[in-house]
Design an enzyme around this catalytic site. Structure first.
Site, PDB file in Angstrom:
ATOM      1  N   THR A   9     -13.259  61.712  45.799  1.00  0.00           N
ATOM      2  CA  THR A   9     -14.582  60.783  45.027  1.00  0.00           C
ATOM      3  C   THR A   9     -15.270  60.258  47.196  1.00  0.00           C
ATOM      4  O   THR A   9     -16.014  59.685  46.647  1.00  0.00           O
ATOM      5  CB  THR A   9     -14.199  60.156  44.159  1.00  0.00           C
ATOM      6  OG1 THR A   9     -12.842  58.985  45.111  1.00  0.00           O
ATOM      7  CG2 THR A   9     -13.540  60.605  43.047  1.00  0.00           C
ATOM      8  N   ARG A  32      -8.793  58.930  41.010  1.00  0.00           N
ATOM      9  CA  ARG A  32      -9.039  58.350  40.545  1.00  0.00           C
ATOM     10  C   ARG A  32      -9.575  56.969  39.589  1.00  0.00           C
ATOM     11  O   ARG A  32      -9.763  56.765  38.787  1.00  0.00           O
ATOM     12  CB  ARG A  32      -8.039  57.065  41.411  1.00  0.00           C
ATOM     13  CG  ARG A  32      -6.983  57.819  41.702  1.00  0.00           C
ATOM     14  CD  ARG A  32      -5.791  56.475  42.663  1.00  0.00           C
ATOM     15  NE  ARG A  32      -6.565  56.494  43.961  1.00  0.00           N
ATOM     16  CZ  ARG A  32      -6.784  54.836  44.759  1.00  0.00           C
ATOM     17  NH1 ARG A  32      -7.011  54.077  43.313  1.00  0.00           N
ATOM     18  NH2 ARG A  32      -7.999  55.396  45.198  1.00  0.00           N
ATOM     19  N   ARG A  33     -11.074  57.317  40.503  1.00  0.00           N
ATOM     20  CA  ARG A  33     -11.914  56.648  40.234  1.00  0.00           C
ATOM     21  C   ARG A  33     -13.286  57.099  38.942  1.00  0.00           C
ATOM     22  O   ARG A  33     -13.422  58.013  40.440  1.00  0.00           O
ATOM     23  CB  ARG A  33     -12.772  56.219  41.198  1.00  0.00           C
ATOM     24  CG  ARG A  33     -11.989  55.319  41.971  1.00  0.00           C
ATOM     25  CD  ARG A  33     -12.415  54.799  43.588  1.00  0.00           C
ATOM     26  NE  ARG A  33     -12.563  55.495  44.227  1.00  0.00           N
ATOM     27  CZ  ARG A  33     -12.953  55.880  46.385  1.00  0.00           C
ATOM     28  NH1 ARG A  33     -13.224  54.594  46.530  1.00  0.00           N
ATOM     29  NH2 ARG A  33     -12.682  56.414  46.713  1.00  0.00           N
ATOM     30  N   VAL A  58      -2.820  61.111  41.937  1.00  0.00           N
ATOM     31  CA  VAL A  58      -1.574  62.284  42.344  1.00  0.00           C
ATOM     32  C   VAL A  58      -0.273  61.714  42.324  1.00  0.00           C
ATOM     33  O   VAL A  58       0.863  62.075  42.136  1.00  0.00           O
ATOM     34  CB  VAL A  58      -1.884  62.857  43.378  1.00  0.00           C
ATOM     35  CG1 VAL A  58      -2.703  63.535  43.283  1.00  0.00           C
ATOM     36  CG2 VAL A  58      -1.893  61.851  44.577  1.00  0.00           C
ATOM     37  N   SER A 137      -2.011  65.012  60.100  1.00  0.00           N
ATOM     38  CA  SER A 137      -3.119  63.912  60.638  1.00  0.00           C
ATOM     39  C   SER A 137      -2.472  64.156  62.051  1.00  0.00           C
ATOM     40  O   SER A 137      -0.591  64.311  62.495  1.00  0.00           O
ATOM     41  CB  SER A 137      -2.344  62.671  60.235  1.00  0.00           C
ATOM     42  OG  SER A 137      -2.901  61.324  61.474  1.00  0.00           O
ATOM     43  N   TYR A 150       3.623  54.777  57.563  1.00  0.00           N
ATOM     44  CA  TYR A 150       2.450  56.164  57.417  1.00  0.00           C
ATOM     45  C   TYR A 150       2.483  57.088  58.270  1.00  0.00           C
ATOM     46  O   TYR A 150       2.475  58.349  58.105  1.00  0.00           O
ATOM     47  CB  TYR A 150       0.508  55.927  58.175  1.00  0.00           C
ATOM     48  CG  TYR A 150       0.185  56.383  58.098  1.00  0.00           C
ATOM     49  CD1 TYR A 150      -0.537  57.025  57.161  1.00  0.00           C
ATOM     50  CD2 TYR A 150      -1.264  56.737  59.524  1.00  0.00           C
ATOM     51  CE1 TYR A 150      -1.449  58.302  57.288  1.00  0.00           C
ATOM     52  CE2 TYR A 150      -1.801  57.404  59.633  1.00  0.00           C
ATOM     53  CZ  TYR A 150      -2.402  58.523  57.838  1.00  0.00           C
ATOM     54  OH  TYR A 150      -3.044  59.370  58.639  1.00  0.00           O
ATOM     55  N   LYS A 154       3.200  61.181  57.450  1.00  0.00           N
ATOM     56  CA  LYS A 154       2.236  62.471  58.067  1.00  0.00           C
ATOM     57  C   LYS A 154       3.954  63.311  58.543  1.00  0.00           C
ATOM     58  O   LYS A 154       3.342  64.771  58.487  1.00  0.00           O
ATOM     59  CB  LYS A 154       0.892  61.777  58.299  1.00  0.00           C
ATOM     60  CG  LYS A 154       0.110  61.441  57.548  1.00  0.00           C
ATOM     61  CD  LYS A 154      -0.558  62.468  57.148  1.00  0.00           C
ATOM     62  CE  LYS A 154      -1.473  62.008  56.170  1.00  0.00           C
ATOM     63  NZ  LYS A 154      -1.857  62.711  55.362  1.00  0.00           N
ATOM     64  N   PHE A 187     -11.048  55.791  55.713  1.00  0.00           N
ATOM     65  CA  PHE A 187      -9.819  55.341  56.395  1.00  0.00           C
ATOM     66  C   PHE A 187      -9.909  54.016  56.233  1.00  0.00           C
ATOM     67  O   PHE A 187      -8.834  53.582  56.101  1.00  0.00           O
ATOM     68  CB  PHE A 187      -9.529  56.673  56.941  1.00  0.00           C
ATOM     69  CG  PHE A 187      -8.172  56.248  57.359  1.00  0.00           C
ATOM     70  CD1 PHE A 187      -7.053  57.498  56.356  1.00  0.00           C
ATOM     71  CD2 PHE A 187      -7.521  56.112  58.477  1.00  0.00           C
ATOM     72  CE1 PHE A 187      -6.182  57.067  57.445  1.00  0.00           C
ATOM     73  CE2 PHE A 187      -6.658  55.289  59.093  1.00  0.00           C
ATOM     74  CZ  PHE A 187      -5.322  56.121  58.597  1.00  0.00           C
TER      75      PHE A 187
END
Length: 250
Positions: A9, A32-33, A58, A137, A150, A154, A187
């Protein structure tokens, strides 16, 4: 080809979907949107390719399994899965971090990737072809201050990608992990929970990657000859050497 892109999205996912559509490939897009998903689907349709928008998160294992297993036969011939859905939440030291943020990052960045890969694999194995492209990442290569979970998520993407490559070798399934550095998308807005000042400051003084740059690399990896597989790729803007070193002017 038929490409399945999660988190389509906005940002990388949207750019990747439009890149493949422009190349004449059919797209399954998830997000999701619902309103934004439909907007992207409408953009893709302008390229005269087929598009299937699927609205689910997800993180929701049952939704992933039910939706992917229930694909109409015409959509089961998936060539490439791009596990793009992911996010960072918060930039806090370990002791001050929000555990809810940790849960969301792990559930999306790690478990969501696992759910999607597992759900699509039966089609790859049946069709005797397939390519999993995981969006990692530079944070999965070096841990930086206040990156804790985070970065951990990754690092997990990196490890899972290596494991998939080994375990799926006998099926002829390609696995690629693409690890971008700083990229100017939503992000940082998500990470800083709408704080525009903090989000903008991340990219001040240098030209970061753009979503289209990542889309170009994903497309390149997915369209190489059948016998060629890029296993792991790190990409940054010219100004960024790694997670620690970025040359900023001013």
């Amino acid at each position: 080809m038929t490409i399945l892109i999660t988190g389509a999205t906005s940002g990388f996912g949207k750019a990747i979907a439009l890149k493949f559509a422009a190349g004449g490939h059919h797209c399954i897009i998830t997000g999701r949107r619902g309103d934004r998903l439909q907007e992207v689907a409408d953009e893709i349709a302008k390229y005269n390719v087929q598009v299937l928008p699927l609205q689910f998160d997800v993180q929701d294992r049952k939704a992933v399994e039910t939706t992917i297993a229930g694909l109409d036969k015409q959509w089961q011939n998936i060539d490439v899965l791009v596990n793009n859905a992911g996010l960072a939440l918060g930039r806090d030291t370990f002791e001050n971090a929000d555990i809810d943020d940790w849960d969301t990052m792990i559930d999306t960045n790690v478990k969501g990737l696992l759910y999607m890969s597992k759900a699509v694999l039966p089609y790859f194995i049946k069709n005797k072809k397939g390519h999993i492209i995981n969006i990692g990442s530079t944070a999965g290569k070096e841990v930086y201050k206040e990156g804790n979970v985070y970065c951990a998520s990754k690092f997990a993407v990196d490890a899972i990608s290596q494991a998939q490559r080994i375990d799926l070798l006998s099926y002829g399934i390609k696995v690629t992990c693409i690890n971008p550095g700083a990229a100017e998308t939503e992000f940082s807005q998500v990470r800083f929970k709408g704080d525009e000042q903090k989000a903008t400051a991340v990219y001040a003084g240098f030209k970061p990657l753009q979503a289209g740059d990542i889309a170009d690399v994903v497309y390149y990896c997915a369209t190489l000859p059948k016998h060629v597989c890029i296993n792991d790729l790190i990409m940054t803007s010219l100004a960024q050497a790694n997670s620690f070193y970025t040359y900023k002017q001013g």
